[in-house]
Design an enzyme around this catalytic site. Sequence first.
Site: not given
Length: 274
Positions: A174, A268
């Site tokens: 990511h 996150c």
Amino acid sequence: MLLTPERTCPQARTRRFLMVPPTEFTVNYEINPWMDKRKPVDTERAMAQWEALVAAYREHGHDVRLLEGMPGLPDMVFSANGGLSVDGIFYTALFTHPQRVAEAVWHAAWHQTHGSRVVQATQINEGEGDFAVVGERILAGHGFRTSLAAHAELADVTGREVVSLRLVNPSFYHLDTALTVLDETTVAYYPGAFDADSQETLARLYPTAIRVAEADAHHFALNSLSDGLHVFCAADAAGFIDQLAERGYAPVPLDLSEFRLAGGGIKCCTQELR
Ligand code: ARG
């Protein structure tokens, strides 16, 4: 005498975050190289680490809102992936892996009842996991999860410039594992996570960026959250913490090691509401 424009001093701006308590957090599937079903998660420890993160945000004046975790969705604690909130618009996630697909529905419902204009994505994307708002611009990752088509859709939906960056290292799957936004004009990143073109793009757009060493990147240095001054970051990313201090930022080291078992960290666990 010639006056050079002074670098602006780092300044904090109060933020609003949406977070999901790790009540359901575990590792019972593997969708990134950090995940190993044989390595058990210490649920109590995870909860304590997450609570310390919430407390640190609140102590620094940030407003933390909560969305309940749902049974059967162990990764829902990673609220950054639930979508992208910007300019009062909520662009929903459309997850790559079937195990996470249902999370998007809960996020969309929350935003629907909290006054955002919810735009249903038609293209695969994992929200703030791959979208980073830097001032007026949005940086967007692709290569593992979010699709290029979603970058174009997001540009359409927001009217903002969206710059695509290609991720090439599966450990940094990511964008928010490879790059962190420090303030409206500054980022930090690990060059080795990007292909050559994207490295060039980053060097051109952010000549004063902090380049983070590989070892720190592996300690999730780039999964940090900055309010413009305070940088909530992984305690074991020692080199990065020094780099931040040299630039006048105030590192706030935290231990979210239990979430690394799922390939996650501070950022996150945090979705910013804009
Ligand atoms: N296990 C999760 C996944 O692989 C971790 C997500 C981490 N979130 C993030 N914003 N990087 O999807």
